[in-house]
Design an enzyme around this catalytic site. Structure first.
Site, PDB file in Angstrom:
ATOM      1  N   SER A 571       0.907  -1.472  -0.226  1.00 30.01           N
ATOM      2  CA  SER A 571       0.034   0.061  -0.177  1.00 30.01           C
ATOM      3  C   SER A 571       0.724   1.241   0.034  1.00 30.01           C
ATOM      4  O   SER A 571       2.046   0.781   0.634  1.00 30.01           O
ATOM      5  CB  SER A 571      -0.919  -0.153   1.167  1.00 30.01           C
ATOM      6  OG  SER A 571      -1.701   1.869   1.608  1.00 30.01           O
ATOM      7  N   TYR A 584      -1.218  -0.359  10.108  1.00 32.44           N
ATOM      8  CA  TYR A 584      -1.580  -1.449   8.855  1.00 32.44           C
ATOM      9  C   TYR A 584      -0.371  -0.992   7.897  1.00 32.44           C
ATOM     10  O   TYR A 584       0.279  -1.820   7.492  1.00 32.44           O
ATOM     11  CB  TYR A 584      -2.483  -0.909   7.984  1.00 32.44           C
ATOM     12  CG  TYR A 584      -2.820  -1.334   6.136  1.00 32.44           C
ATOM     13  CD1 TYR A 584      -3.073  -2.533   6.391  1.00 32.44           C
ATOM     14  CD2 TYR A 584      -3.033  -0.178   5.590  1.00 32.44           C
ATOM     15  CE1 TYR A 584      -2.801  -3.305   5.090  1.00 32.44           C
ATOM     16  CE2 TYR A 584      -2.819  -0.744   4.248  1.00 32.44           C
ATOM     17  CZ  TYR A 584      -3.562  -1.779   3.736  1.00 32.44           C
ATOM     18  OH  TYR A 584      -3.182  -2.682   2.261  1.00 32.44           O
TER      19      TYR A 584
END
Ligand SMILES: [Zn+2]
Length: 686
Positions: A571, A584
Site C-alpha cells: 500500500s 496497517y
C-alpha cells in the site's frame, strides 16, 4: 460394449431438430454421432468421424445430393447439425478417377463444394466416406480394435476373429490414397459390415443410422472379448527405489527440464503446463521392466502423433532423498529426447524434399516410474488432451501386450502423419498470448483486486490459481474466469496452509512462475496506544503472510530453474503513513523492504521481485461503508474522495491488475515499485 440406442431418444432427436427444419437423416446422424462420441473407449478428442448421404437444398433452393461429414476437430459428444458440413457428393465422387490428388487441391475442392460457404472444414477422412456407397458410415479408433491391429500379426488375428464380416485394409496414411484403397477393397467383397484399417481403426456402415452404429458396437465388442482370452501377465515390474518422491517435488523439476529459453527475448522462457495422471493401470505400465521397449514403440493410432509426439519421455524413478540426481537425469533425458527428435526430423525431412519446418523438439508425454504419467502442453487444455491420449495409449498397449506384442506404424509413417498439413491444421494457428505456458498464483484471489488480477493474467494467457481463506469467494472468482482457473483455500497466516496450497497448484499445473502476493487486511489504531496484539496480528498477515507465500514460491521456482516473478501488493501506507493507520502501514513498510530483499537475494536466479503501491481502490478493504465514512469525515462527496488525487481520477481494481500484469511482462525490471494512485506527491517514491 452395449448399444446406447434408445428408440424414444432417437425419435426425440428427430422431433427436436425438425422444428429447426433439420431432416430426419441429419437428426439421426447427430444422435448416433453423439452416442459414439460420449464413449471414450470409441473416440477421444476428435479421433473419429461419421457421415450421412442425403439430399439438401443449396443456397438457390435446388435439391442436391450431399455428404454431411463431421467437421475436422469437432467434438462428437456434443455435435450439432452445423458440425456436419454438407458437401456436394457428385463432385467428391468424381475425384476417385484421379491418379493422385494434392492436399491443397482437395481442400480447395472441398471448400468450393460446401453448401454453406462459412461451414467448418470437413474431416480429413472425407473421401473415404464419399467413395463408399453406404448411407450412414461410422469411423472410430476404438481401443479394443487398436489393441488387436497394433500387432505384427494383427491382420491375421482380425481375419480369424471376424470370419468374413469385415475386410482388412493394410496401413496407408489417411487421405486420398487410403480412400481409394479402402473403396477398392470394399468393392471386392461388398457384403461386409465394415472395414478394419490396420494400425488405425475401424469403419462400419449401414442403410440406417442404427445399423451402422450397432455394427460398430458389435464388432468392437468382439474385439473386447478376444482381448479377455489367453492373456499373459503384463508387466513384470522393475526394481524401484523404496521411497518415491511426491508429485509436488517431481513436477517442478520435470517442468523445468522441459522448458526452453526463448531464443529471441533474453530472460524469457517457453514453459509447458503439466497434467498428471496416476492409476493402478498407469503405474503397472510405467513400472514395467521393459518400459523402454513398449513405451517407445510408437503411437497407437496415427492421429495421436500431433498431440503426443511419437514417443513419450521416460525418466528415472525419483528417489525421495536424491532429488539432485533426479534433476540431472531428467535434464539429460530431455536433452536426449530433443536430439532424437531432431535426428528423426532431419532423416525424414530429407526424404520429403527438405520442405518441412521442424516443430519444437519437446515431449508432450512424460512417464515417471514409481509416480505416473504427465501430459504436457502450452496450455492446461492441451496438457489434458495429451494426458487423455497417453492414458488411452497405456490401456491399448497393455491389452496388446497381454495377447501378443504391441507394434505401431513405422517411423516414416509417423513422420508423414505428424507433418501432414491437414493434421497440423487441427491444432489451429492462433497467435499465442504473452503469458502462454505461465502459471500465476494470486493470493487474496477472492477479493476485488485479486479477482481482477487473476482475470487479467488469464486473459494474457496464463493458467491462474486463486488462493483465498474464503474458499467460496475464490471459487466464484475462478468460475467467472473459466474452467481452467483453480480455486484453493489458503490462509497465508498459517505456514502449513500455504505449503498445502502451493502443493495443490503444482499438482494441478506442474509448477509456479508468477506470484501476486495480494492478501491483506487493514487494522487501525493510534500507534502510541494501540494494543500490541493488534500490531502483531497485522504483521502476521501483512508481512509474514507475504514472506510465507514468497518463500513457498521461491522453493518451487528454484526447483524449476527457470526464473520467476514475485509481485506484492504494497500500500501507499508503506511510504506515506495516514493518521491512525500505523498497524496497517508498518508491516506494509516491512513488506516493501521484503520486495527489495528478494530482488537482491534471487536476482542471480532470474527471480524478479516488484511491488505495486495502490491507493483508494474500492475493494473488500476499502468498502462502500468505509468510503462513505471517510468522505463524510472530510466533507467531500464519495466521488471527490475517491478521485482526490493529482489526476482527479478514481483508481479501480482493474488499474491495479494492469500494473501487476505490466510488471510480470517487464523482464528487465526488479526491485521496482509502481504507483497506481492517480498521483499523490506525498506518497511519491524518491
Ligand atoms: Zn481415423
Amino acid at each position: 460394449m452395449k448399444s446406447g440406442w434408445v428408440d424414444s431418444e432417437a425419435q426425440a432427436a428427430i422431433d427436436r431438430y425438425a422444428r429447426d427444419g433439420i431432416s430426419r437423416d441429419l437428426a439421426l446422424r447427430v444422435y448416433t454421432t453423439r452416442l459414439i462420441g460420449r464413449d471414450p473407449k470409441l473416440v477421444l478428442h476428435g479421433g473419429g468421424n461419421t457421415s450421412v448421404k442425403t439430399t439438401m437444398a443449396d443456397l438457390l433452393g435446388e435439391e442436391v445430393a450431399v455428404l454431411c461429414v463431421k467437421g475436422s476437430g469437432s467434438d462428437m459428444a456434443a455435435i450439432e447439425p452445423a458440425g456436419l458440413p454438407a458437401v456436394r457428393l457428385d463432385r467428391l465422387r468424381k475425384l476417385r478417377a484421379r491418379a493422385a490428388l494434392a492436399d491443397e487441391e482437395l481442400v480447395r475442392i472441398q471448400r468450393a463444394s460446401l453448401l454453406e460457404p462459412a461451414a467448418p472444414n470437413p474431416s480429413v477422412e472425407i473421401l473415404l466416406h464419399a467413395f463408399l456407397p453406404h448411407k450412414f458410415i461410422d469411423h472410430t479408433h476404438a481401443n479394443a480394435i487398436l489393441s488387436i491391429v497394433d500387432q505384427p500379426d494383427g491382420e491375421a488375428i482380425c481375419a480369424g476373429l471376424y470370419d468374413g464380416r469385415v475386410s482388412i485394409v493394410p496401413y496407408v496414411m489417411p487421405g486420398f490414397a487410403l480412400a481409394k484403397r479402402a473403396a477398392d477393397i470394399y468393392e471386392a467383397k461388398p457384403d461386409v459390415e465394415g472395414l478394419i484399417l490396420h494400425k488405425h481403426g475401424i469403419f462400419t456402415f449401414g442403410e440406417s443410422a442404427r445399423e451402422a452404429y450397432e455394427r460398430m458396437i458389435a464388432l468392437v465388442t468382439l474385439a473386447e472379448e478376444r482381448l479377455q482370452k489367453n492373456r499373459k501377465a503384463v508387466f513384470v515390474t522393475a526394481q524401484l527405489p523404496q521411497a518415491i518422491a511426491p508429485l509436488d517435488a517431481v513436477a517442478p523439476i520435470l517442468r523445468g527440464a522441459c522448458s526452453r529459453k526463448d531464443d529471441k527475448i533474453e530472460g524469457a522462457w517457453r514453459h509447458m503446463i503439466l497434467d498428471f495422471r496416476a492409476s493402478p493401470a498407469i503405474l503397472n505400465f510405467v513400472n514395467g521392466a521393459e518400459l523402454a521397449r513398449y513405451s517407445q514403440a510408437g503411437v497407437v493410432t496415427p492421429d495421436h502423433t500431433i498431440r503426443t509426439k511419437n514417443w513419450p519421455l521416460v525418466t528415472v524413478a525419483p528417489e525421495r532423498e536424491r532429488m539432485d540426481d533426479f534433476k540431472r537425469a531428467a535434464q539429460a533425458a530431455v536433452t536426449d529426447f530433443g536430439e532424437r527428435y531432431q535426428a528423426y526430423f532431419a532423416r525424414h525431412n530429407a526424404r520429403a524434399g527438405g520442405i518441412k519446418r521442424a516443430l519444437d523438439p519437446l515431449p508432450r508425454v512424460a512417464l515417471v516410474p514409481g509416480l505416473g504419467l504427465f501430459g504436457l502442453g502450452r496450455s492446461k487444455e492441451d496438457a489434458k488432451i495429451a494426458a487423455d491420449l497417453a492414458q488411452c495409449a497405456v490401456e491399448i498397449i497393455t491389452d496388446a501386450e497381454a495377447i501378443g506384442r504391441f507394434e505401431s506404424i513405422s517411423e516414416a509413417e509417423m513422420f508423414d502423419m505428424e507433418y501432414w498439413p491437414l493434421e497440423q491444421a487441427k491444432l489451429g494457428t492462433a497467435a499465442e498470448k504473452p503469458l502462454a505456458g505461465e502459471i500465476a498464483v494470486i493470493t487474496g484471489g477472492g477479493g476485488t483486486i485479486g479477482a481482477a488480477t487473476a482475470k487479467a493474467f488469464a486473459a494474457a494467457g496464463a493458467e491462474v490459481a486463486l488462493l483465498d481463506c474464503d474458499e467460496r469467494a475464490a471459487a466464484n472468482a475462478a468460475k467467472a474466469i473459466g474452467t481452467a482457473a483453480l480455486a484453493v483455500k489458503c490462509d497465508v497466516t498459517d505456514a502449513a496452509s500455504v505449503g498445502e496450497a502451493f502443493a495443490r497448484v503444482v499438482a494441478a499445473f506442474g509448477g509456479v512462475d508468477i506470484v501476486v502476493s495480494n492478501a491483506g487486511a487493514a487494522w487501525q489504531g493510534r500507534i502510541g496506544e494501540v494494543d500490541e496484539d493488534v500490531l502483531r496480528k497485522s504483521f502476521e498477515l501483512n508481512f509474514y503472510g507475504h514472506q510465507r507465500v514468497a518463500q513457498a514460491a521461491v522453493k518451487i521456482m528454484l526447483a524449476q530453474g527457470t526464473g520467476g516473478c514475485l509481485l506484492f501488493n504494497v500500500s501507499k501506507q508503506a511510504v506515506n503513513p495516514g493518521p491512525n493507520f500505523g498497524p496497517y502501514g508498518l508491516p506494509k513498510a516491512a513488506t516493501l523492504f521484503l520486495v527489495r530483499q528478494y530482488a537482491v537475494d534471487y536476482g542471480a536466479d532470474g527471480i524478479r521481485a516488484n511491488a505495486v503501491n495502490a491507493d483508494r481502490v474500492r475493494s473488500g478493504l476499502l468498502t462502500d461503508t468505509f468510503i462513505a465514512e471517510r468522505s463524510k469525515a472530510r466533507g467531500v462527496s464519495e466521488k471527490d474522495y475517491l478521485s482526490g488525487n493529482l489526476l482527479g481520477r478514481e483508481v479501480t481494481a482493474d488499474d491495479v491488475a494492469q500494473a501487476f500484469l505490466h510488471q510480470a511482462l517487464e523482464l528487465k525490471t526488479t526491485g521496482d515499485v509502481t504507483t497506481v494512485d492517480g498521483g499523490n506527491i506525498a506518497a511519491a517514491l524518491r
